[in-house]
Design a protein around this motif. Structure first.
Motif, PDB file in Angstrom:
ATOM      1  N   LYS A   3      44.518 -24.788   8.249  1.00  0.00           N
ATOM      2  CA  LYS A   3      44.126 -25.153   9.929  1.00  0.00           C
ATOM      3  C   LYS A   3      42.621 -25.380   9.759  1.00  0.00           C
ATOM      4  O   LYS A   3      41.722 -23.510   9.388  1.00  0.00           O
ATOM      5  CB  LYS A   3      44.918 -24.144  11.077  1.00  0.00           C
ATOM      6  N   LYS A   4      41.786 -25.824   9.434  1.00  0.00           N
ATOM      7  CA  LYS A   4      40.105 -25.961   9.552  1.00  0.00           C
ATOM      8  C   LYS A   4      40.155 -25.240  10.643  1.00  0.00           C
ATOM      9  O   LYS A   4      39.793 -26.436  11.994  1.00  0.00           O
ATOM     10  CB  LYS A   4      39.645 -26.935   9.288  1.00  0.00           C
ATOM     11  N   THR A   5      38.368 -24.277  11.109  1.00  0.00           N
ATOM     12  CA  THR A   5      37.518 -24.403  12.169  1.00  0.00           C
ATOM     13  C   THR A   5      36.993 -25.363  12.525  1.00  0.00           C
ATOM     14  O   THR A   5      36.614 -26.903  11.946  1.00  0.00           O
ATOM     15  CB  THR A   5      37.123 -23.746  11.815  1.00  0.00           C
ATOM     16  N   LEU A  62      31.388 -24.705   8.640  1.00  0.00           N
ATOM     17  CA  LEU A  62      32.804 -24.267   9.100  1.00  0.00           C
ATOM     18  C   LEU A  62      33.660 -23.420   8.769  1.00  0.00           C
ATOM     19  O   LEU A  62      33.899 -22.293   9.449  1.00  0.00           O
ATOM     20  CB  LEU A  62      33.420 -25.888   9.624  1.00  0.00           C
ATOM     21  N   SER A  63      34.188 -23.302   7.389  1.00  0.00           N
ATOM     22  CA  SER A  63      34.580 -22.452   7.138  1.00  0.00           C
ATOM     23  C   SER A  63      33.773 -20.855   6.725  1.00  0.00           C
ATOM     24  O   SER A  63      34.495 -20.030   6.636  1.00  0.00           O
ATOM     25  CB  SER A  63      34.725 -23.239   5.004  1.00  0.00           C
ATOM     26  N   GLY A  85      39.650 -21.160  13.026  1.00  0.00           N
ATOM     27  CA  GLY A  85      40.818 -21.783  12.325  1.00  0.00           C
ATOM     28  C   GLY A  85      40.436 -20.633  10.472  1.00  0.00           C
ATOM     29  O   GLY A  85      39.858 -19.990  11.088  1.00  0.00           O
ATOM     30  N   VAL A  86      41.308 -21.440   9.590  1.00  0.00           N
ATOM     31  CA  VAL A  86      41.148 -20.124   8.593  1.00  0.00           C
ATOM     32  C   VAL A  86      39.233 -20.086   8.131  1.00  0.00           C
ATOM     33  O   VAL A  86      39.173 -21.208   7.905  1.00  0.00           O
ATOM     34  CB  VAL A  86      42.008 -20.893   7.685  1.00  0.00           C
ATOM     35  N   THR A  87      39.658 -18.854   8.013  1.00  0.00           N
ATOM     36  CA  THR A  87      38.009 -19.211   7.060  1.00  0.00           C
ATOM     37  C   THR A  87      38.258 -18.832   5.282  1.00  0.00           C
ATOM     38  O   THR A  87      39.415 -18.367   4.519  1.00  0.00           O
ATOM     39  CB  THR A  87      37.418 -17.290   7.344  1.00  0.00           C
TER      40      THR A  87
ATOM     41  N   ILE B  56      29.090 -30.550   5.480  1.00  0.00           N
ATOM     42  CA  ILE B  56      29.981 -29.837   6.593  1.00  0.00           C
ATOM     43  C   ILE B  56      30.781 -29.788   6.148  1.00  0.00           C
ATOM     44  O   ILE B  56      32.429 -30.485   5.553  1.00  0.00           O
ATOM     45  CB  ILE B  56      29.964 -31.300   7.311  1.00  0.00           C
ATOM     46  N   GLY B  57      31.572 -28.403   6.090  1.00  0.00           N
ATOM     47  CA  GLY B  57      33.264 -27.977   5.797  1.00  0.00           C
ATOM     48  C   GLY B  57      32.678 -28.107   4.496  1.00  0.00           C
ATOM     49  O   GLY B  57      34.345 -28.303   3.942  1.00  0.00           O
ATOM     50  N   LEU B  58      32.215 -27.734   3.564  1.00  0.00           N
ATOM     51  CA  LEU B  58      32.353 -27.869   1.916  1.00  0.00           C
ATOM     52  C   LEU B  58      33.618 -26.811   1.669  1.00  0.00           C
ATOM     53  O   LEU B  58      34.013 -27.169   0.879  1.00  0.00           O
ATOM     54  CB  LEU B  58      31.242 -27.498   1.031  1.00  0.00           C
ATOM     55  N   GLY B  59      33.190 -25.490   1.819  1.00  0.00           N
ATOM     56  CA  GLY B  59      34.220 -24.735   2.104  1.00  0.00           C
ATOM     57  C   GLY B  59      35.877 -25.386   2.040  1.00  0.00           C
ATOM     58  O   GLY B  59      36.383 -25.174   1.000  1.00  0.00           O
ATOM     59  N   TYR B  60      36.718 -26.441   2.841  1.00  0.00           N
ATOM     60  CA  TYR B  60      37.512 -26.276   2.534  1.00  0.00           C
ATOM     61  C   TYR B  60      37.398 -27.599   1.994  1.00  0.00           C
ATOM     62  O   TYR B  60      38.573 -27.715   1.031  1.00  0.00           O
ATOM     63  CB  TYR B  60      37.616 -27.110   4.435  1.00  0.00           C
ATOM     64  N   PHE B 209      30.304 -20.236  -2.298  1.00  0.00           N
ATOM     65  CA  PHE B 209      31.032 -21.599  -3.236  1.00  0.00           C
ATOM     66  C   PHE B 209      31.505 -21.323  -4.657  1.00  0.00           C
ATOM     67  O   PHE B 209      31.714 -22.328  -5.448  1.00  0.00           O
ATOM     68  CB  PHE B 209      30.338 -22.993  -2.588  1.00  0.00           C
TER      69      PHE B 209
END
Lengths: 94, 289
Positions: A3-5, A62-63, A85-87, B56-60, B209
């Motif tokens: 679940k993304k932030t 975001l993460s 969401g999940v970090t 954007i949202g690189l972690g995911y 990362f």
């Protein structure tokens, strides 16, 4: 699926020319401990790259958002919405 | 000595190689042109799409199966690129290393090419909205940055002589900022920054990362157990969460895997308990940059 932030910045409320210019305001940048937000010149309207006039604030990392909601509270235009969401930290621990 | 020392160090540490600071080298790689394009667009680096992906949202993205591994490989390839057709707007070939104050001052005093300027840290401005004139740039980069007025500190002397730059570095380091030296692009060296996490774009990619935008320093910290009085002052200086105080043994412990060898903690120690030792002399840390 993780679940993304989700962080939404409403650019119709937060933009150069609005009652609060993002470049003068920057409150969300200041209160965010993990520094999730980024202030940048827009890619589209770039008349003078030496000295860009039009800036925007977007959430990038975001993460790293821990869901503290301080940005939502501090925004004078109520332009920010956060759905935690999940970090990244949690994902690494798995 | 990291892999870049072997490639560009000419027998020593890469950042101690005088050749890499020369104007002739910069001309050979057309650095002026590269830097002009890069600094025009610096703040758009993370929102710009590279092969369909931005940061954007690189972690995911990097945690996605297969795709994450591909992204990591491509991005590291770009960061360390030595190819002819490097793209300045995505900062290909722009990476650096943490270094202690003494090494940074040696560079400014003896190796850096004139002119030397200080300018606003781009990372801190775009990530935190703070204008902090802590980046020391030299050589051809100074001439490029001067054209961009938004980076130039207002109302203060920004053109520095060597002594002033050495003094500025000292003050910033004592405040707790980490000194780092940068290829821009490899192998031309033209900047010493005073970085702070989590705003620093380079340290962000490294810490969060594990992308090698910033290499760990050539040293690690060594705590003298007999001298440590357990005052905890050093803990507040560490930007990498490497230091921690334990009440049970009344002293500070260090996680060497997290230590970048910046030496900033030493400024807080009044008991001579913290010293830098070469990373290569610590068997468990040798070769880990």
């Amino acid at each position: 699926m993780v679940k993304k932030t989700k962080i939404m910045v409403d650019h119709s409320k937060c933009h150069t020319g609005a009652s609060t210019d993002p470049r003068d305001c920057r409150k969300c940048l200041f209160v965010c401990d993990p520094a999730v937000f980024l202030m940048h010149p827009t890619l589209e309207d770039h008349p003078d790259p030496h000295n860009p006039e039009i800036w925007r604030i977007d959430p990038i990392w975001l993460s790293k958002c821990t869901g503290c909601m301080k940005c939502v509270e501090v925004c004078p235009e109520q332009a920010i919405t956060v759905v935690p969401g999940v970090t990244l930290h949690e994902m690494k621990a798995r | 000595m990291c892999e870049w020392c072997f490639k560009h160090g000419d027998g020593g540490k890469w950042y101690n190689n005088a050749r890499l600071y020369r104007n002739e080298l910069a001309d050979e790689y057309n650095c002026s042109e590269y830097l002009e394009e890069q600094w025009k667009n610096m703040e758009t680096l993370f929102i710009r799409k590279i092969m369909g992906f931005n940061s954007i949202g690189l972690g995911y993205k990097m945690k996605m199966p297969i795709i994450g591994k591909v992204i990591r490989k491509v991005v590291e390839g770009q960061i360390h690129s030595e190819k002819k057709n490097r793209n300045p707007v995505r900062a290909d070939g722009h990476f650096g290393q943490v270094l202690p104050l003494e090494d940074a001052q040696h560079i400014i005093g003896n190796l850096a090419a004139e002119p030397i300027i200080k300018n606003y840290c781009v990372c801190r401005w775009m990530q935190r909205g703070v204008k902090d004139a802590v980046c020391i740039n030299f050589g051809q980069l100074s001439e490029v940055i001067e054209k961009h007025t938004r980076y130039i500190p207002e109302g203060v002397k920004y053109k520095l002589d060597r002594e002033e730059a050495i003094q500025a570095l000292q003050e910033q380091n004592e405040k707790g900022y980490i000194a780092s030296v940068w290829f821009q692009p490899v192998p031309y060296i033209n900047a010493i920054c005073s970085c702070e996490t989590p705003e620093c774009g380079g340290l962000r990619l490294r810490n969060d990362f594990d992308l090698r935008t910033v290499y760990k320093g050539e040293y690690v910290i060594d705590i003298d157990i007999d001298n440590c009085q357990g005052c905890k002052s050093c803990v507040s200086m560490c930007q990498f969460n490497a230091l921690r105080y334990l009440p049970s043994i009344k002293r500070v412990i260090v996680d060497l895997d997290k230590c970048f060898g910046c030496g900033v903690c030493r400024h807080a120690c009044k008991h001579d308990a913290l010293n830098l030792v070469p990373r290569e002399d610590v068997p468990g840390q040798a070769g880990k940059y």
